[in-house]
Design a protein around this motif. Structure first.
Motif, PDB file in Angstrom:
ATOM      1  N   VAL A 168      38.093 -63.981  36.776  1.00 53.58           N
ATOM      2  CA  VAL A 168      38.468 -64.572  37.946  1.00 53.58           C
ATOM      3  C   VAL A 168      39.544 -65.757  37.857  1.00 53.58           C
ATOM      4  O   VAL A 168      38.633 -66.885  37.462  1.00 53.58           O
ATOM      5  N   ALA A 169      40.534 -65.827  37.796  1.00 52.04           N
ATOM      6  CA  ALA A 169      41.618 -66.516  37.556  1.00 52.04           C
ATOM      7  C   ALA A 169      42.276 -67.280  38.850  1.00 52.04           C
ATOM      8  O   ALA A 169      43.356 -67.155  38.780  1.00 52.04           O
ATOM      9  N   THR A 170      41.507 -67.370  39.630  1.00 48.92           N
ATOM     10  CA  THR A 170      42.118 -67.617  41.227  1.00 48.92           C
ATOM     11  C   THR A 170      42.349 -69.226  41.617  1.00 48.92           C
ATOM     12  O   THR A 170      42.099 -69.500  42.586  1.00 48.92           O
ATOM     13  N   HIS A 171      42.572 -69.997  40.579  1.00 47.86           N
ATOM     14  CA  HIS A 171      42.485 -71.476  40.647  1.00 47.86           C
ATOM     15  C   HIS A 171      41.019 -71.987  41.322  1.00 47.86           C
ATOM     16  O   HIS A 171      40.572 -72.924  40.906  1.00 47.86           O
TER      17      HIS A 171
ATOM     18  N   PRO B  96      39.793 -79.358  54.676  1.00 45.72           N
ATOM     19  CA  PRO B  96      39.597 -80.591  53.891  1.00 45.72           C
ATOM     20  C   PRO B  96      38.508 -80.452  52.866  1.00 45.72           C
ATOM     21  O   PRO B  96      38.415 -81.347  51.923  1.00 45.72           O
ATOM     22  N   CYS B  97      37.534 -79.445  53.151  1.00 43.43           N
ATOM     23  CA  CYS B  97      36.436 -79.460  52.123  1.00 43.43           C
ATOM     24  C   CYS B  97      36.678 -79.036  50.734  1.00 43.43           C
ATOM     25  O   CYS B  97      36.404 -79.587  49.533  1.00 43.43           O
ATOM     26  N   HIS B  98      37.365 -77.637  50.801  1.00 46.91           N
ATOM     27  CA  HIS B  98      37.410 -76.984  49.223  1.00 46.91           C
ATOM     28  C   HIS B  98      38.784 -76.570  49.245  1.00 46.91           C
ATOM     29  O   HIS B  98      39.246 -75.832  48.134  1.00 46.91           O
ATOM     30  N   GLY B  99      39.891 -76.809  50.038  1.00 42.60           N
ATOM     31  CA  GLY B  99      41.438 -76.519  49.790  1.00 42.60           C
ATOM     32  C   GLY B  99      41.908 -75.049  50.174  1.00 42.60           C
ATOM     33  O   GLY B  99      43.055 -74.913  50.012  1.00 42.60           O
ATOM     34  N   SER B 100      41.196 -74.344  50.797  1.00 46.18           N
ATOM     35  CA  SER B 100      41.848 -73.091  51.270  1.00 46.18           C
ATOM     36  C   SER B 100      42.853 -73.544  52.237  1.00 46.18           C
ATOM     37  O   SER B 100      42.990 -74.486  53.003  1.00 46.18           O
TER      38      SER B 100
ATOM     39  N   GLY C  84      47.671 -67.795  60.277  1.00 43.87           N
ATOM     40  CA  GLY C  84      46.296 -67.548  59.784  1.00 43.87           C
ATOM     41  C   GLY C  84      45.953 -67.025  58.453  1.00 43.87           C
ATOM     42  O   GLY C  84      44.932 -66.509  58.372  1.00 43.87           O
ATOM     43  N   LYS C  85      47.119 -66.390  57.967  1.00 47.38           N
ATOM     44  CA  LYS C  85      47.076 -65.716  56.873  1.00 47.38           C
ATOM     45  C   LYS C  85      46.597 -66.486  55.450  1.00 47.38           C
ATOM     46  O   LYS C  85      47.197 -67.387  55.318  1.00 47.38           O
ATOM     47  N   SER C  86      45.570 -65.996  54.740  1.00 53.37           N
ATOM     48  CA  SER C  86      45.134 -66.777  53.760  1.00 53.37           C
ATOM     49  C   SER C  86      46.501 -66.727  52.423  1.00 53.37           C
ATOM     50  O   SER C  86      46.813 -65.787  52.322  1.00 53.37           O
ATOM     51  N   ILE C  87      46.750 -68.168  52.227  1.00 55.29           N
ATOM     52  CA  ILE C  87      47.493 -68.096  51.357  1.00 55.29           C
ATOM     53  C   ILE C  87      47.379 -68.909  49.936  1.00 55.29           C
ATOM     54  O   ILE C  87      47.719 -69.228  49.058  1.00 55.29           O
ATOM     55  N   CYS C  88      45.912 -69.555  50.097  1.00 58.32           N
ATOM     56  CA  CYS C  88      45.230 -70.401  48.934  1.00 58.32           C
ATOM     57  C   CYS C  88      43.868 -70.377  49.045  1.00 58.32           C
ATOM     58  O   CYS C  88      43.479 -70.626  50.101  1.00 58.32           O
ATOM     59  N   GLY C  89      43.111 -69.809  48.082  1.00 55.30           N
ATOM     60  CA  GLY C  89      41.779 -69.882  48.175  1.00 55.30           C
ATOM     61  C   GLY C  89      41.132 -71.376  48.132  1.00 55.30           C
ATOM     62  O   GLY C  89      41.740 -72.178  47.956  1.00 55.30           O
ATOM     63  N   PRO C  90      39.861 -71.104  47.975  1.00 56.42           N
ATOM     64  CA  PRO C  90      38.853 -70.144  47.758  1.00 56.42           C
ATOM     65  C   PRO C  90      38.712 -69.144  48.905  1.00 56.42           C
ATOM     66  O   PRO C  90      38.392 -68.160  48.466  1.00 56.42           O
TER      67      PRO C  90
END
Length: 488
Positions: free
Chosen positions: A239-242, A463-467, A473-479
């Motif tokens: 898992v290399a997803t930042h 603001p909690c974990h950076g998503s 509304g499309k996810s562009i950065c995880g988690p």
């Protein structure tokens, strides 16, 4: 200011782009391989940034069947937001590690960074890489004279570790400082071109773009990874997803926190061959690329009342050139200032928490993880292990980090933000841009934190974990790997 910058004397209009500068300097060739449901492999790598691609490179000739997937286009994640520095001078990180753990551990971290620089240098020279790899002297400085004590602590580490440096009282571009240190012969690079060169030298790994991993399940020793386009069956997973998209195993949200930085690229008349970073609370990091100054500013832990327009304005005030690019970045910060790299449970490997130094640590992570998978000895595996020993100071840092995140979470639950452009209903937020309205669910799918709209980059940020999510509304950065879109 964020739409255009007008130069009256030259009668020229510069349109400011609210995206990473690097994405406008290079184009990574698309991977058009067709995804097939129920594929099988020995090793699945999730994430196509520097960590994922470096792992793939080191596994390329291992006689293992390897697949790499990325939820977006290869290289378009956090790596593309980097400043592109390759240096052992990483703020006052060595004195911080010494304080949290001990000098011996700090020295091992220093050696790991030297190793990473050597691996990168060898790779670039062996494969004749075209990635704007250039020598650049590094500077560490303080703006505020009250922080000289912290600079002196870092200098003490340099002396003890026998690192060659010299004291300075100014930077080559005359940027005002109170005191500084210089280490010669470090490097800078175009991170996106570097990613492209790593990808170009991978021959046997099957690479798929726009494939988002959603969940992992295990049955009879085989992992099934569910994606939006089908399943992949594998024996081992990297898992290399930042930031890992799962909470357990590993419990990374409780061992780290997020810092947000504001980036700019401005056109300048004079370019210099150096890079620099300060150790003041208001971080300033800089380097030059051709006729551009690239800066990172105003680093902070996100909160429930962040005003991104003001944050970008404050960041931009540090540049004297014509700002052409603005973007922001999230960094995963660990409680002992070192990354987590290794096996999080049997046959699942993760790498995260680079503390703003993703190019060296990402490349090194690819070597460490590939060595672990191939049962090769790696001298830095234990240093970055998820099971490494802690300390009282590390525990205090972890407690403070978790309290801060919990505080943000609770405030977002209890208090409504008053934003004229955002209409908040129960679980739904609406942003109105002219005549267009964009409705999204306003809770992050990762752990349920409410989202803040970033008016400059037109993203919904956690603001909690950076998503992060785009305007629709499309996810562009995880988690988070799930979108917050409201289907019409």
């Amino acid at each position: 200011m964020f739409k255009k910058n007008i130069d009256i004397h030259n009668k020229m209009v510069i349109v400011m782009k609210n995206s990473s500068f690097w994405k406008n300097t290079d184009e990574i060739k698309r991977t058009n391989r067709k995804f097939e449901n129920n594929m099988k492999c020995d090793i699945l790598i999730i994430g196509g940034g520097i960590t994922g691609l470096t792992t793939a490179f080191y596994l390329d000739n291992s006689n293992k069947s390897v697949i790499l997937i990325d939820s977006k286009k290869i290289g378009n994640g956090i790596t593309s937001s980097s400043t592109g520095k390759l240096t052992i001078m990483q703020g006052n990180i060595y004195s911080k590690i010494s304080n949290v753990l001990n000098y011996k551990t700090a020295y091992q971290y220093y050696k790991s960074q030297k190793c990473a620089l050597k691996l990168i240098d060898d790779f670039i020279k062996k494969y004749n890489c075209d990635c704007d790899y250039e020598k650049s002297d590094s500077y560490l400085f303080v703006d505020n004279i009250s922080n000289i004590v912290e600079l002196e602590k870092e200098e003490e580490f340099y002396k003890k570790a026998k690192i060659k440096y010299k004291k300075v009282d100014k930077l080559p571009n005359e940027y005002p400082i109170n005191a500084g240190l210089e280490i010669a012969n470090m490097h800078v690079i175009n991170p996106l071109r570097f990613i492209n060169e790593i990808k170009r030298n991978i021959k046997n790994v099957r690479i798929y773009e726009n494939i988002c991993a959603l969940e992992i399940n295990k049955s009879f020793g085989i992992y099934k990874v569910r994606t939006l386009k089908g399943n992949i069956f594998t024996k081992k997973i990297v898992v290399a997803t930042h930031y890992p998209f799962f909470i357990k195993p590993g419990f990374i949200p409780f061992k780290t926190h997020i810092e947000k930085s504001y980036m700019l690229a401005s056109k300048v008349e004079n370019s210099y061959s150096f890079n620099a970073i300060n150790i003041d609370n208001n971080t300033t990091s800089m380097r030059y690329y051709k006729d551009y100054l690239i800066m990172a500013n105003n680093s902070h832990i996100p909160s429930n009342n962040d005003n991104y327009v003001k944050k970008f304005n404050k960041s931009n005030s540090k540049s004297k050139g014509k700002i052409e690019y603005n973007w922001s970045n999230h960094d995963v910060m660990t409680n002992d200032y070192m990354p987590y790299i290794g096996e999080v449970e049997s046959n699942i490997y993760i790498s995260t928490g680079y503390n703003k130094w993703g190019l060296t640590n990402g490349f090194l992570a690819g070597k460490i993880i590939s060595d672990l998978i191939l049962s090769k000895k790696n001298q830095y595996a234990n240093l970055f292990s998820l099971n490494r020993k802690g300390s009282v100071t590390k525990s205090i840092n972890a407690l403070n980090s978790n309290l801060n995140t919990s505080n943000v979470y609770v405030k977002m639950k209890l208090f409504k933000r008053h934003d004229l452009k955002i209409k908040n209903e129960k679980n739904i937020s609406t942003y109105k841009d002219g005549k267009k309205e964009y409705k999204v669910y306003n809770k992050c799918p990762h752990m349920g934190c409410k989202l803040i709209f970033n008016e400059i980059e037109k993203t919904w940020d956690c603001p909690c974990h950076g998503s992060r999510f785009d305007i629709r509304g499309k996810s562009i950065c995880g988690p988070s790997t799930y979108s917050i879109s409201i289907e019409k």
